[in-house]
Design a protein around this motif. Structure first.
Motif, PDB file in Angstrom:
ATOM      1  N   TRP A  28      -6.592  -6.171  -4.325  1.00 42.86           N
ATOM      2  CA  TRP A  28      -5.478  -5.892  -3.429  1.00 42.86           C
ATOM      3  C   TRP A  28      -5.339  -4.395  -3.184  1.00 42.86           C
ATOM      4  N   ASN A  29      -4.628  -4.042  -2.134  1.00 41.79           N
ATOM      5  CA  ASN A  29      -4.317  -2.644  -1.852  1.00 41.79           C
ATOM      6  C   ASN A  29      -3.199  -2.209  -2.807  1.00 41.79           C
ATOM      7  N   ILE A  30      -3.515  -1.297  -3.723  1.00 29.69           N
ATOM      8  CA  ILE A  30      -2.540  -0.952  -4.765  1.00 29.69           C
ATOM      9  C   ILE A  30      -1.322  -0.218  -4.213  1.00 29.69           C
ATOM     10  N   ARG A  31      -1.404   0.302  -3.005  1.00 29.96           N
ATOM     11  CA  ARG A  31      -0.233   0.972  -2.419  1.00 29.96           C
ATOM     12  C   ARG A  31       0.890  -0.017  -2.104  1.00 29.96           C
ATOM     13  N   ASN A  32       0.555  -1.304  -2.041  1.00 29.29           N
ATOM     14  CA  ASN A  32       1.580  -2.313  -1.743  1.00 29.29           C
ATOM     15  C   ASN A  32       2.442  -2.642  -2.958  1.00 29.29           C
ATOM     16  N   PHE A  33       1.997  -2.254  -4.157  1.00 26.87           N
ATOM     17  CA  PHE A  33       2.699  -2.652  -5.379  1.00 26.87           C
ATOM     18  C   PHE A  33       3.737  -1.616  -5.790  1.00 26.87           C
ATOM     19  N   VAL A  34       4.923  -2.107  -6.153  1.00 24.95           N
ATOM     20  CA  VAL A  34       5.989  -1.202  -6.579  1.00 24.95           C
ATOM     21  C   VAL A  34       6.343  -1.384  -8.053  1.00 24.95           C
ATOM     22  N   ASN A  35       5.920  -2.496  -8.642  1.00 30.36           N
ATOM     23  CA  ASN A  35       6.261  -2.763 -10.034  1.00 30.36           C
ATOM     24  C   ASN A  35       5.271  -3.774 -10.600  1.00 30.36           C
ATOM     25  N   TYR A  36       5.318  -3.951 -11.924  1.00 28.64           N
ATOM     26  CA  TYR A  36       4.457  -4.947 -12.554  1.00 28.64           C
ATOM     27  C   TYR A  36       5.080  -5.427 -13.851  1.00 28.64           C
ATOM     28  N   GLU A  37       4.619  -6.578 -14.304  1.00 33.64           N
ATOM     29  CA  GLU A  37       4.989  -7.119 -15.613  1.00 33.64           C
ATOM     30  C   GLU A  37       3.709  -7.539 -16.308  1.00 33.64           C
ATOM     31  N   LYS A  38       3.640  -7.289 -17.620  1.00 30.94           N
ATOM     32  CA  LYS A  38       2.501  -7.756 -18.403  1.00 30.94           C
ATOM     33  C   LYS A  38       2.854  -9.111 -18.976  1.00 30.94           C
ATOM     34  N   GLN A  39       1.874  -9.991 -19.039  1.00 31.47           N
ATOM     35  CA  GLN A  39       2.100 -11.346 -19.540  1.00 31.47           C
ATOM     36  C   GLN A  39       0.944 -11.743 -20.448  1.00 31.47           C
ATOM     37  N   ALA A  67      -6.139   1.076 -12.518  1.00 33.97           N
ATOM     38  CA  ALA A  67      -5.765   2.186 -11.630  1.00 33.97           C
ATOM     39  C   ALA A  67      -4.384   1.950 -11.019  1.00 33.97           C
ATOM     40  N   ALA A  68      -4.108   0.710 -10.653  1.00 38.44           N
ATOM     41  CA  ALA A  68      -2.804   0.383 -10.060  1.00 38.44           C
ATOM     42  C   ALA A  68      -1.679   0.545 -11.081  1.00 38.44           C
ATOM     43  N   LEU A  69      -1.919   0.117 -12.321  1.00 33.37           N
ATOM     44  CA  LEU A  69      -0.905   0.271 -13.376  1.00 33.37           C
ATOM     45  C   LEU A  69      -0.589   1.754 -13.584  1.00 33.37           C
ATOM     46  N   LYS A  70      -1.634   2.567 -13.630  1.00 32.50           N
ATOM     47  CA  LYS A  70      -1.457   4.006 -13.828  1.00 32.50           C
ATOM     48  C   LYS A  70      -0.659   4.606 -12.676  1.00 32.50           C
ATOM     49  N   ARG A  71      -0.980   4.190 -11.458  1.00 35.81           N
ATOM     50  CA  ARG A  71      -0.279   4.706 -10.276  1.00 35.81           C
ATOM     51  C   ARG A  71       1.209   4.351 -10.325  1.00 35.81           C
ATOM     52  N   ILE A  72       1.530   3.116 -10.694  1.00 40.72           N
ATOM     53  CA  ILE A  72       2.931   2.687 -10.773  1.00 40.72           C
ATOM     54  C   ILE A  72       3.656   3.447 -11.884  1.00 40.72           C
ATOM     55  N   ASP A  73       3.002   3.594 -13.045  1.00 36.02           N
ATOM     56  CA  ASP A  73       3.614   4.338 -14.153  1.00 36.02           C
ATOM     57  C   ASP A  73       3.898   5.785 -13.750  1.00 36.02           C
ATOM     58  N   GLU A  74       2.940   6.412 -13.053  1.00 35.65           N
ATOM     59  CA  GLU A  74       3.132   7.803 -12.612  1.00 35.65           C
ATOM     60  C   GLU A  74       4.246   7.897 -11.581  1.00 35.65           C
ATOM     61  N   SER A  75       4.351   6.912 -10.715  1.00 34.98           N
ATOM     62  CA  SER A  75       5.409   6.886  -9.715  1.00 34.98           C
ATOM     63  C   SER A  75       6.777   6.766 -10.390  1.00 34.98           C
ATOM     64  N   ARG A  76       6.867   5.909 -11.404  1.00 31.29           N
ATOM     65  CA  ARG A  76       8.121   5.762 -12.153  1.00 31.29           C
ATOM     66  C   ARG A  76       8.509   7.067 -12.842  1.00 31.29           C
ATOM     67  N   ALA A  77       7.513   7.721 -13.460  1.00 35.16           N
ATOM     68  CA  ALA A  77       7.773   8.975 -14.173  1.00 35.16           C
ATOM     69  C   ALA A  77       8.267  10.049 -13.214  1.00 35.16           C
ATOM     70  N   ALA A  78       7.685  10.091 -12.009  1.00 38.86           N
ATOM     71  CA  ALA A  78       8.079  11.089 -11.022  1.00 38.86           C
ATOM     72  C   ALA A  78       9.516  10.855 -10.555  1.00 38.86           C
ATOM     73  N   LYS A  79       9.938   9.602 -10.457  1.00 41.26           N
ATOM     74  CA  LYS A  79      11.306   9.287 -10.021  1.00 41.26           C
ATOM     75  C   LYS A  79      12.337   9.680 -11.066  1.00 41.26           C
ATOM     76  N   ARG A  80      11.946   9.675 -12.336  1.00 37.03           N
ATOM     77  CA  ARG A  80      12.874  10.014 -13.417  1.00 37.03           C
ATOM     78  C   ARG A  80      13.160  11.514 -13.493  1.00 37.03           C
ATOM     79  N   LYS A  81      12.256  12.321 -12.952  1.00 40.21           N
ATOM     80  CA  LYS A  81      12.411  13.780 -13.066  1.00 40.21           C
ATOM     81  C   LYS A  81      13.502  14.301 -12.146  1.00 40.21           C
TER      82      LYS A  81
END
Length: 81
Positions: A28-39, A67-81
């Motif tokens: 999938w195109n990872i830019r479409n993802f905004v969040n994830y859950e591990k199961q 790569a997508a997980l890393k991108r989402i985690d980095e996006s979350r971290a950037a929003k917290r700053k």
């Protein structure tokens, strides 16, 4: 393209509303993802969530998934700053 099932009854299931029962094999195109859950139950999976609320289950072992997980985690971290 959505791979999840609804629980049979609330008392026999954990609090999660959705769980992966099949995995998508598509990349999938990872830019479409905004969040994830591990199961891990009933299968080992990552459930990506799009901005529109669509849930897509994939195998956690694929490189693009990591790569997508890393991108989402980095996006979350950037929003917290």
């Amino acid at each position: 393209f959505i791979y999840f099932s609804l629980p049979g009854s609330a008392s026999s299931q954990p609090m999660r509303k959705f769980s992966c029962v099949k995995l998508s094999t598509k990349q999938w195109n990872i830019r479409n993802f905004v969040n994830y859950e591990k199961q891990q139950v009933p299968i080992d999976a990552i459930m990506f969530i799009t901005a529109g609320g669509i849930r897509i289950c994939v195998s956690p072992n694929q490189k693009w998934v990591q790569a997508a997980l890393k991108r989402i985690d980095e996006s979350r971290a950037a929003k917290r700053k």
